[in-house]
Design an enzyme around this catalytic site. Structure first.
Site, short mmCIF file in Angstrom:
data_model
loop_
_atom_site.label_atom_id
_atom_site.label_comp_id
_atom_site.label_asym_id
_atom_site.label_seq_id
_atom_site.Cartn_x
_atom_site.Cartn_y
_atom_site.Cartn_z
N ARG A 120 -25.75 -15.14 87.83
CA ARG A 120 -26.74 -16.12 87.34
C ARG A 120 -27.64 -16.78 88.38
NH1 ARG A 120 -26.32 -13.85 82.56
NH2 ARG A 120 -24.72 -14.64 81.16
N ASN B 219 -30.70 -9.51 85.68
CA ASN B 219 -31.33 -10.29 84.59
C ASN B 219 -31.24 -11.80 84.85
OD1 ASN B 219 -28.54 -10.24 84.16
ND2 ASN B 219 -28.76 -10.51 81.95
N ASP C 188 -18.61 -6.80 83.10
CA ASP C 188 -19.80 -7.38 82.46
C ASP C 188 -19.61 -8.90 82.33
OD1 ASP C 188 -22.24 -7.72 81.27
OD2 ASP C 188 -21.70 -6.82 79.35
C1 NCD Z 1 -25.35 -10.22 79.33
C2 NCD Z 1 -25.74 -11.59 79.90
O1 NCD Z 1 -25.43 -12.61 79.31
O2 NCD Z 1 -26.32 -11.59 80.98
N1 NCD Z 1 -24.83 -10.38 78.02
C3 NCD Z 1 -24.05 -9.49 77.35
O3 NCD Z 1 -23.84 -9.69 76.16
N2 NCD Z 1 -23.51 -8.45 77.94
C4 NCD Z 1 -26.57 -9.38 79.33
C5 NCD Z 1 -26.26 -7.93 79.28
O4 NCD Z 1 -25.99 -7.33 80.32
O5 NCD Z 1 -26.32 -7.34 78.20
ZN ZN Z 2 -24.20 -6.86 81.61
#
Ligand code: NCD
Ligand code: ZN
Length: 436
Positions: free
Chosen positions: A64, A94, A301
């Protein structure tokens, strides 16, 4: 401690487990074997038979920075990683702004360098316009392509753009494979609802399948190296089995391995995530994929959002669950329940990630490697308590789960950075180098 010995451990590799001492010198593993302790006057830690794993490499985290540090920062994210035996993380692009050119990468590097307590690498994010800009982003882990929209605004849902990227042989493309048009179609069909279960209907298995099929087809056409992020369904795995070669790697997440759609009743929007949590049959298929070698790695993730954000109504709640701290205890517990071997855990969480992404000096407890080490106690039974969750988001879907097998000590570059259950070091991690 520049020099020390881990005495009487059980050293785990993807090939086996053997009793050994591990000599650490100047941040590296200097020797492994029963003779490693032979030198006098070196400080030692007696492990009394505990298992010694190469530090975990989580190739998929969202820490983040910059722009969303209310959800996570590199101190809290690192602490969560350390308490979970994770010593290296690869961070997704992101962020705000997204990591899509040399300038944003440089800014991110500066910020992370000052805070990270684990080793790290960065992905570049693909946009419809940044094909040239990505060429100037040096030293990245890979290029992330969102084929379906998720948290953030990165999206490449145009076939032509995808083909252009895929003609690039230099990078590994980490793909979020959900088809955007398929998602839109199902959104229309589903209509408006506040029931979190609808998330799995809006992004059904066929949307992932469609995207994976396209990726594999293009990867074959262009000889592209692709890494399929968070594969979550039987259909995707069956397709991968048909097309798999050394250019294709498959990642699955702990939340898809340990949660299924029946858990919506308990967790609701907390488990809203992309791709969504699936039916039991898909969950079972992922475990099969681990057994037969179709799955190359487990990555989290780790996508933290604050509890109050997750407590809104379905349409407003962001997708994502945290996971970097709980991956290893969940897997060790699964080892204790005989779902997989400890050697397999090392293969999936350290050896294969290091090998696939070409991360220098990592992925094994061997002389000459970096001293990134997780010491685990396979007999320790404990609950996941909120008070010991270190991510800034402050919650986990696995809270209250009683797990057997926990990391007790985590070393990064030869520094003791975590000791059960709340002691942390302060020495900074380093950006990893890629062998390509
Ligand atoms: C991820 C995020 O919150 O950054 N969220 C998710 O549901 N996996 C974004 C992503 O990588 O899809
Ligand atoms: Zn992700």
């Amino acid at each position: 401690m520049k020099e020390f010995v881990l005495l009487n451990g059980n050293v785990v590799s993807s090939k086996g487990i053997h009793k050994a001492d591990v000599l650490v010198m100047n941040g590296k593993i200097a020797a492994v074997g029963t003779g490693a302790a032979g030198r006098k006057n070196i400080p030692f830690i007696d492990l009394k038979g505990r298992h010694v794993l190469p530090g975990l490499i989580d190739v998929h985290v969202h820490f983040r920075t910059p722009g969303m540090t209310k959800k996570e920062d590199w101190v809290t994210g690192s602490k969560a990683a350390l308490a979970g035996g994770v010593t290296t993380v690869l961070d997704m692009p992101n962020t705000r702004p997204p990591t899509v050119n040399a300038h944003s990468l440089q800014e991110k590097r500066k910020l992370v360098k000052a805070k990270a307590l684990v080793n790290y690498g960065f992905y570049a994010g693909a946009t419809p316009q940044n094909f040239q800009a990505i060429k100037k982003m040096k030293g990245v882990a890979g290029v992330k392509i969102y084929m379906g929209s998720s948290t953030g605004n990165l999206l490449v849902d145009d076939r032509k753009v995808l083909e252009k990227f895929f003609s690039d042989k230099k990078h590994i493309f980490a793909i979020h494979a959900e088809s955007e048009s398929c998602i839109h179609e199902h959104m229309k069909k589903a209509g408006l609802s506040n029931d979190p279960v609808i998330h799995s209907a809006i992004r059904p298995p066929e949307c992932a399948y469609e995207a994976v099929k396209e990726v594999l087809h293009l990867a074959k056409k262009y000889g592209t190296r692709v890494h399929l992020c968070h594969v979550s369904t039987q259909k995707e795995l069956d397709t991968v089995r048909k097309f798999k070669n050394e250019n294709v790697s498959v990642e699955v997440t702990p939340h898809h391995l340990f949660l299924s759609s029946k858990d919506y009743a308990e967790y609701g929007n907390l488990m809203k995530v992309n791709p969504p949590i699936r039916e039991i049959a898909d969950q079972t298929a992922l475990w099969e994929g681990i057994k037969d070698g179709t799955v190359d790695m487990i990555a989290t993730d780790h996508a933290p959002h604050l509890l109050f954000e997750k407590e809104g109504s379905y349409p407003t709640v962001p997708s994502g669950v945290p996971g970097v701290q709980t991956m290893l205890p969940l897997l060790l517990n699964a080892v204790n329940e005989r779902h997989l071997s400890l050697e397999k855990v090392v293969e999936l969480t350290s050896a294969n990630p290091a090998q696939r992404f070409g991360i220098k000096g990592k992925g094994a407890i061997e002389a000459g490697m970096d001293a990134d080490i997780a010491v685990v106690d396979m007999g320790l039974r404990e609950k996941v308590y909120r008070q010991y969750l270190w991510s800034k988001c402050g919650w986990s879907p696995f809270e209250g789960w009683v797990l057997k097998g926990w990391p007790e000590m985590t070393f990064v570059n030869g520094n003791l950075m975590y000791e059960w259950r709340a002691r942390f070091g302060t020495i900074k991690g380093r950006e990893v180098q890629f062998d390509r």
